[in-house]
Design a protein around this motif. Structure first.
Motif, PDB file in Angstrom:
ATOM      1  N   GLN A 169       0.852  -1.182   0.000  1.00  0.00           N
ATOM      2  CA  GLN A 169       0.000   0.000   0.000  1.00  0.00           C
ATOM      3  C   GLN A 169       0.889   1.233   0.000  1.00  0.00           C
ATOM      4  OE1 GLN A 169      -3.527  -0.280   2.862  1.00  0.00           O
ATOM      5  NE2 GLN A 169      -2.203  -1.873   3.686  1.00  0.00           N
ATOM      6  N   PRO A 170       0.566   2.279  -0.749  1.00  0.00           N
ATOM      7  CA  PRO A 170      -0.500   2.351  -1.747  1.00  0.00           C
ATOM      8  C   PRO A 170      -0.015   1.787  -3.078  1.00  0.00           C
ATOM      9  CG  PRO A 170       0.614   4.448  -1.638  1.00  0.00           C
ATOM     10  CD  PRO A 170       1.294   3.547  -0.634  1.00  0.00           C
ATOM     11  N   PHE A 171      -0.806   2.032  -4.134  1.00  0.00           N
ATOM     12  CA  PHE A 171      -0.370   1.650  -5.478  1.00  0.00           C
ATOM     13  C   PHE A 171       0.875   2.451  -5.850  1.00  0.00           C
ATOM     14  CE2 PHE A 171      -5.098   1.011  -5.906  1.00  0.00           C
ATOM     15  CZ  PHE A 171      -5.053  -0.364  -5.981  1.00  0.00           C
ATOM     16  N   GLN A 172       1.881   1.766  -6.380  1.00  0.00           N
ATOM     17  CA  GLN A 172       3.065   2.451  -6.908  1.00  0.00           C
ATOM     18  C   GLN A 172       3.804   1.512  -7.855  1.00  0.00           C
ATOM     19  OE1 GLN A 172       5.895   3.420  -3.796  1.00  0.00           O
ATOM     20  NE2 GLN A 172       5.193   1.724  -2.532  1.00  0.00           N
ATOM     21  N   ALA A 173       4.501   2.088  -8.815  1.00  0.00           N
ATOM     22  CA  ALA A 173       5.177   1.287  -9.838  1.00  0.00           C
ATOM     23  C   ALA A 173       6.179   0.309  -9.240  1.00  0.00           C
ATOM     24  CB  ALA A 173       5.867   2.215 -10.841  1.00  0.00           C
ATOM     25  N   ALA A 174       6.787   0.698  -8.124  1.00  0.00           N
ATOM     26  CA  ALA A 174       7.797  -0.161  -7.499  1.00  0.00           C
ATOM     27  C   ALA A 174       7.219  -1.510  -7.070  1.00  0.00           C
ATOM     28  CB  ALA A 174       8.401   0.550  -6.285  1.00  0.00           C
ATOM     29  N   ASN A 175       5.898  -1.588  -6.895  1.00  0.00           N
ATOM     30  CA  ASN A 175       5.273  -2.857  -6.502  1.00  0.00           C
ATOM     31  C   ASN A 175       5.371  -3.904  -7.597  1.00  0.00           C
ATOM     32  OD1 ASN A 175       4.522  -1.644  -4.084  1.00  0.00           O
ATOM     33  ND2 ASN A 175       2.468  -1.100  -4.820  1.00  0.00           N
ATOM     34  N   LEU A 176       5.671  -3.470  -8.827  1.00  0.00           N
ATOM     35  CA  LEU A 176       5.791  -4.389  -9.958  1.00  0.00           C
ATOM     36  C   LEU A 176       7.241  -4.728 -10.269  1.00  0.00           C
ATOM     37  CD1 LEU A 176       2.981  -2.695 -11.950  1.00  0.00           C
ATOM     38  CD2 LEU A 176       3.008  -5.125 -11.458  1.00  0.00           C
ATOM     39  N   GLU A 177       8.104  -4.517  -9.313  1.00  0.00           N
ATOM     40  CA  GLU A 177       9.511  -4.906  -9.425  1.00  0.00           C
ATOM     41  C   GLU A 177       9.831  -5.915  -8.333  1.00  0.00           C
ATOM     42  OE1 GLU A 177      11.324  -4.147 -11.822  1.00  0.00           O
ATOM     43  OE2 GLU A 177      10.612  -2.255 -12.659  1.00  0.00           O
ATOM     44  N   PRO A 178      10.446  -7.053  -8.680  1.00  0.00           N
ATOM     45  CA  PRO A 178      10.809  -7.472 -10.031  1.00  0.00           C
ATOM     46  C   PRO A 178       9.578  -7.777 -10.878  1.00  0.00           C
ATOM     47  CG  PRO A 178      11.122  -9.270  -8.491  1.00  0.00           C
ATOM     48  CD  PRO A 178      10.778  -8.071  -7.662  1.00  0.00           C
TER      49      PRO A 178
END
Length: 472
Positions: free
Chosen positions: A54-63
């Motif tokens: 939390q919250p939504f952020q691009a870093a959550n899709l790494e790796p």
């Protein structure tokens, strides 16, 4: 062998959280994100050791994940969705992934309808479990008998709550059209989801298409109490059996008895005595739900004695008339409120269960239907089953155009005109500070919301206890 990584955007939705658990049980590495996490799904995901960012952020899709499941509440502009689109990650919708990964080769039993589908699918799963059928299931809530919203077991049947809401931003069709049911329960058909359906005819079209997916060898168990349901099943190519209170229905409810400790009733099958049932739940609508589940279980050769014994042990579903707190003679009940009809039925059930006690209704207009004025007058009528009514501010009201937005002051005015004490208290803190001192021994407080409601389930009991300690 490399573990497949699935990332779920909007993981705290009930169906998304369940899918996350199913994927993890299948051996996937599962991560997810949401704007806010609250019980019961946040607790559920934590129990599965699934990380929720939390919250939504691009870093959550790494790796980089192998694929991304996009929840149907996620729209363009979401930072994670935009990041995934820019990098051409593989995107999947929940229902399509569910079909591809879990439903192939299974007998699919779908429970659909505007109201009652979570409780009915929970009942159906419990009856199949009691019948030693080792059912697979996915439900948009947490049945208390299981403590989980999903199960992957060894049985041939997969029981699904069939949602008429859309699938994803790239697939605006109803989720239930992906499931291709072998058997279907249809509990009700009303206008709902005003953000995606323009009018009742569009809703009925969706349900007619669902009925049209049932093969000729299949069956539809449909409520007998509304012309919308009659219309939706009228052109079915499979066997249709009706349940309810209507004379001549295949599964007719009779001798319905309400008691403080529960409800009992009899069912006539094709006009002949078939079974006598009782369970701890209140309300006619729950008797209808249980009768639908019993009819479907009987179709799959689960005996009436097994059904009756299982119903006596059924413990309801989280957030469906769930008692959250009870002290100082005050009872706080949480109910999942999304539509005036559901609100009315819940309050009528509480009237029976807590006869003679003062009933409060505290409503957060949060669902996409309740936030709009499509049912403004009906909302006042449904809330009128309570003795005292409090309406909170509309959840994220700025997202609803003003000309479409519910007018809470008008609802309050209608209630006052009907002789019901009602008021608008915009925030949770306003509600807690105002009513905590007004509550007295014997009061029952129904908190009506389909979300976290600003922590009211914790804040109100804490304030009541504080006041009692001061006066002790």
């Amino acid at each position: 062998m490399k573990q497949i990584h699935a990332h779920l955007i909007g993981i705290c939705g009930t169906a998304m959280a369940s899918l996350a658990g199913m994927l993890k049980q299948r051996g996937y590495h599962v991560t997810g994100s949401d704007a806010a996490a609250y019980p019961p799904m946040s607790d559920f995901l934590s129990s599965l050791n699934i990380l929720v960012s939390q919250p939504f952020q691009a870093a959550n899709l790494e790796p980089r994940p192998d694929f991304v499941v996009v929840g149907n509440a996620i729209s363009r502009g979401n930072v994670e969705l935009e990041f995934a689109l820019d990098r051409r990650m593989t995107l999947k919708s929940l229902p399509q992934l569910l079909y591809d990964e879990f439903l192939a080769g299974r007998e699919r039993l779908v429970v659909a309808g505007t109201h009652g589908k979570t409780t009915t699918s929970s009942l159906l799963a419990w009856l199949f479990f009691a019948g030693l059928r080792a059912p697979n299931f996915l439900i948009g809530g947490i049945p208390e008998n299981f403590g989980s919203s999903f199960a992957l077991d060894s049985g041939p049947e997969f029981i699904l709550e069939g949602d008429e809401y859309d699938s994803a931003f790239f697939d605006k069709g109803p989720k239930f059209l992906h499931y291709f049911p072998d058997a279907l329960i249809l509990t009700s058909v009303e206008f709902d989801h005003a953000d995606i359906y323009r009018h009742l005819d569009e809703v009925k079209t969706a349900f007619k298409r669902l009925v049209n997916l049932v093969p000729q060898r299949g069956i539809v168990i449909a409520w007998d109490g509304h012309p919308n349901v009659d219309e939706c099943v009228s052109r079915a190519l499979c066997k249709v059996e009706r349940y309810g209170l209507r004379e001549g229905s295949a599964w007719r409810i009779a001798d319905l008895q309400y008691r403080r400790e529960g409800t009992s009733w009899k069912v006539l099958r094709d006009g002949r005595p078939w079974g006598e049932f009782a369970f701890p739940l209140a309300g006619e609508y729950n008797v209808l739900n249980a009768t639908a589940a019993a009819a479907m279980a009987a179709h799959y050769n689960i005996g009436v004695e097994t059904i009756a014994a299982a119903l006596r042990r059924f413990r309801s579903v989280k957030r469906r008339l769930e008692v959250r707190w009870e002290e100082h003679g005050i009872t706080l009940v949480e109910d999942f409120a999304h539509h005036p009809t559901a609100i009315a039925e819940s309050l009528k059930a509480l009237r029976v269960r807590y006869a003679g006690r003062r009933l409060w209704a505290i409503l957060e207009p949060r669902s996409n239907t309740l936030r709009r004025r499509v049912f403004q007058r009906e909302l006042a009528q449904s809330l009128g089953f309570a003795d005292s009514i409090v309406i909170a501010g509309i959840f994220k009201s700025e997202l609803i155009p003003e000309q479409e937005r519910l007018d809470p002051n008008a609802v309050v005015a209608d209630l006052l005109q009907a002789g019901r004490p009602a008021r608008l208290l915009p925030t949770v803190d306003d509600i807690v500070s105002t009513i905590s001192g007004e509550l007295r021994e014997g009061d029952v407080v129904a908190i009506l919301s389909n979300g976290g409601f600003g922590g009211i389930y914790e804040k109100l009991p804490a304030r009541i206890k504080q006041l009692h300690e001061v006066h002790a």
